[in-house]
Motif scaffolding. Structure first.
Motif, PDB file in Angstrom:
ATOM      1  N   ARG A 177     -11.366  24.775 -19.424  1.00 25.27           N
ATOM      2  CA  ARG A 177     -12.005  24.490 -18.802  1.00 25.27           C
ATOM      3  C   ARG A 177     -12.443  22.746 -19.379  1.00 25.27           C
ATOM      4  N   ASP A 178     -12.200  22.767 -20.995  1.00 28.20           N
ATOM      5  CA  ASP A 178     -12.497  20.825 -21.120  1.00 28.20           C
ATOM      6  C   ASP A 178     -11.006  20.743 -20.681  1.00 28.20           C
ATOM      7  N   LEU A 179      -9.857  20.873 -20.720  1.00 26.38           N
ATOM      8  CA  LEU A 179      -8.436  20.364 -20.728  1.00 26.38           C
ATOM      9  C   LEU A 179      -8.878  19.677 -19.355  1.00 26.38           C
ATOM     10  N   ILE A 180      -9.036  21.162 -18.434  1.00 27.71           N
ATOM     11  CA  ILE A 180      -8.883  20.329 -17.385  1.00 27.71           C
ATOM     12  C   ILE A 180     -10.086  19.576 -16.240  1.00 27.71           C
ATOM     13  N   ALA A 181     -11.629  19.545 -17.149  1.00 26.79           N
ATOM     14  CA  ALA A 181     -11.925  18.836 -16.869  1.00 26.79           C
ATOM     15  C   ALA A 181     -11.569  17.594 -16.761  1.00 26.79           C
ATOM     16  N   THR A 182     -10.912  17.058 -17.882  1.00 27.63           N
ATOM     17  CA  THR A 182     -10.136  15.836 -18.258  1.00 27.63           C
ATOM     18  C   THR A 182      -9.991  14.693 -17.091  1.00 27.63           C
ATOM     19  N   LEU A 195       1.265  -1.077   0.167  1.00 26.50           N
ATOM     20  CA  LEU A 195       0.047  -0.158  -0.028  1.00 26.50           C
ATOM     21  C   LEU A 195       0.573   0.925  -0.201  1.00 26.50           C
ATOM     22  N   ARG A 196       2.150   1.351   0.281  1.00 25.82           N
ATOM     23  CA  ARG A 196       3.355   1.996   0.966  1.00 25.82           C
ATOM     24  C   ARG A 196       3.929   2.715  -1.091  1.00 25.82           C
ATOM     25  N   GLY A 197       3.622   1.675  -1.277  1.00 29.55           N
ATOM     26  CA  GLY A 197       4.665   1.758  -2.826  1.00 29.55           C
ATOM     27  C   GLY A 197       2.998   2.298  -3.754  1.00 29.55           C
ATOM     28  N   GLU A 198       1.383   1.896  -3.420  1.00 30.27           N
ATOM     29  CA  GLU A 198       0.673   2.732  -4.232  1.00 30.27           C
ATOM     30  C   GLU A 198       0.035   3.613  -3.931  1.00 30.27           C
ATOM     31  N   HIS A 199       0.740   3.821  -2.411  1.00 23.89           N
ATOM     32  CA  HIS A 199       0.585   5.679  -2.236  1.00 23.89           C
ATOM     33  C   HIS A 199       1.483   6.664  -2.862  1.00 23.89           C
ATOM     34  N   ASP A 200       2.384   5.777  -3.407  1.00 23.44           N
ATOM     35  CA  ASP A 200       3.596   6.875  -4.011  1.00 23.44           C
ATOM     36  C   ASP A 200       3.189   6.839  -5.286  1.00 23.44           C
ATOM     37  N   ASP A 201       2.403   5.720  -5.730  1.00 25.72           N
ATOM     38  CA  ASP A 201       2.463   5.649  -7.100  1.00 25.72           C
ATOM     39  C   ASP A 201       1.179   6.466  -7.890  1.00 25.72           C
ATOM     40  N   PHE A 202       0.127   7.042  -6.567  1.00 29.38           N
ATOM     41  CA  PHE A 202      -0.947   7.500  -6.469  1.00 29.38           C
ATOM     42  C   PHE A 202      -0.005   8.829  -6.457  1.00 29.38           C
ATOM     43  N   ALA A 203       0.191   9.333  -5.768  1.00 31.39           N
ATOM     44  CA  ALA A 203       0.333  10.816  -6.303  1.00 31.39           C
ATOM     45  C   ALA A 203       1.085  10.698  -7.409  1.00 31.39           C
ATOM     46  N   ALA A 204       2.361   9.983  -7.653  1.00 31.48           N
ATOM     47  CA  ALA A 204       3.539  10.268  -8.931  1.00 31.48           C
ATOM     48  C   ALA A 204       2.188  10.875 -10.332  1.00 31.48           C
ATOM     49  N   HIS A 205       1.459   9.932 -10.645  1.00 29.00           N
ATOM     50  CA  HIS A 205       0.406   9.696 -11.165  1.00 29.00           C
ATOM     51  C   HIS A 205      -0.735  11.139 -11.097  1.00 29.00           C
ATOM     52  N   ILE A 206      -0.941  11.749 -10.232  1.00 27.24           N
ATOM     53  CA  ILE A 206      -1.637  12.723 -10.032  1.00 27.24           C
ATOM     54  C   ILE A 206      -0.255  13.984 -10.048  1.00 27.24           C
ATOM     55  N   GLY A 207       0.596  14.123  -9.693  1.00 31.27           N
ATOM     56  CA  GLY A 207       1.039  15.077  -9.853  1.00 31.27           C
ATOM     57  C   GLY A 207       1.412  14.857 -11.624  1.00 31.27           C
ATOM     58  N   ALA A 208       1.943  14.343 -11.934  1.00 28.70           N
ATOM     59  CA  ALA A 208       2.531  14.138 -13.250  1.00 28.70           C
ATOM     60  C   ALA A 208       1.032  14.452 -14.497  1.00 28.70           C
ATOM     61  N   ARG A 209       0.363  13.991 -14.422  1.00 28.95           N
ATOM     62  CA  ARG A 209      -1.315  14.053 -14.500  1.00 28.95           C
ATOM     63  C   ARG A 209      -1.586  15.974 -14.680  1.00 28.95           C
ATOM     64  N   THR A 210      -1.109  17.082 -13.629  1.00 30.45           N
ATOM     65  CA  THR A 210      -1.791  18.110 -12.949  1.00 30.45           C
ATOM     66  C   THR A 210      -0.486  18.890 -13.978  1.00 30.45           C
TER      67      THR A 210
END
Length: 184
Positions: free
Chosen positions: A78-83, A43-58
């Motif tokens: 708005r259309d881009l952020i809505a993705t 789960l620690r690895g999943e949390h790190d992966d999740f944070a990296a995914h969200i940060g990269a997407r943003t």
């Protein structure tokens, strides 16, 4: 049933109970902490992966807004952020121009990010020099639900392993101990 047979049956049951009194705690002491550590590590690895995914997407969205003039085109921004709404953990996003108090774009519109949301946002500059900021908030409820699901699965695996261990111990006991005792 003779007195000798009664004694033999009592001896077998007594040995069987002592055997279980040893195998049950040993199994639980060895398996439960091991499985708990395994789940926590995963789960620690999943949390790190999740944070990296969200940060990269943003960051990708902030970069696209920068390249394509999203700070001046409300519909495009708005259309881009809505993705981001496709992310299960997405809560809200706001694109705010520097010097303005109200967001230029809010998703979900028109509410945007409620001030009472205590989730820390990911805030990134848009354009060089920073003429706007993109603030995105995500919930970690997805990770909490994954943790609960993983804990439940771990408990089921330990319970199933326990049943299998007791069944295997019963068969082994009957073959190794019971047969020789019945030959006496």
């Amino acid at each position: 049933m003779t007195d000798g047979n009664t004694h033999l049956v009592a001896l077998r049951h007594g040995i069987w109970l002592k055997f279980l009194l040893v195998i049950v705690p040993v199994f639980l002491v060895l398996s439960v902490p091991g499985m708990t550590l395994l789940v926590e590590h995963e789960l620690r690895g999943e949390h790190d992966d999740f944070a990296a995914h969200i940060g990269a997407r943003t960051a990708r969205i902030a970069t696209i807004l920068d390249r394509h003039g999203g700070v001046s085109d409300r519909r495009f921004a708005r259309d881009l952020i809505a993705t981001l709404k496709g992310e299960e953990a997405f809560l809200c996003a706001e694109l705010t121009r520097t010097g303005e108090s109200k967001p230029f774009v809010s998703v979900p519109a028109p509410a945007g990010c409620a001030p009472h949301q205590d989730v820390s946002p990911i805030v990134l500059p848009v354009d060089r020099p920073a003429v706007a900021t993109l603030a995105v908030r995500f919930s970690d409820d997805v990770l909490t639900q994954a943790k609960l699901k993983q804990q439940t699965l771990t408990q089921l695996v330990v319970a199933l392993g326990f049943v299998i261990a007791v069944l295997a111990a019963t068969v082994a006991f009957r073959l190794i101990i019971n047969r020789p005792l019945t030959m006496l």
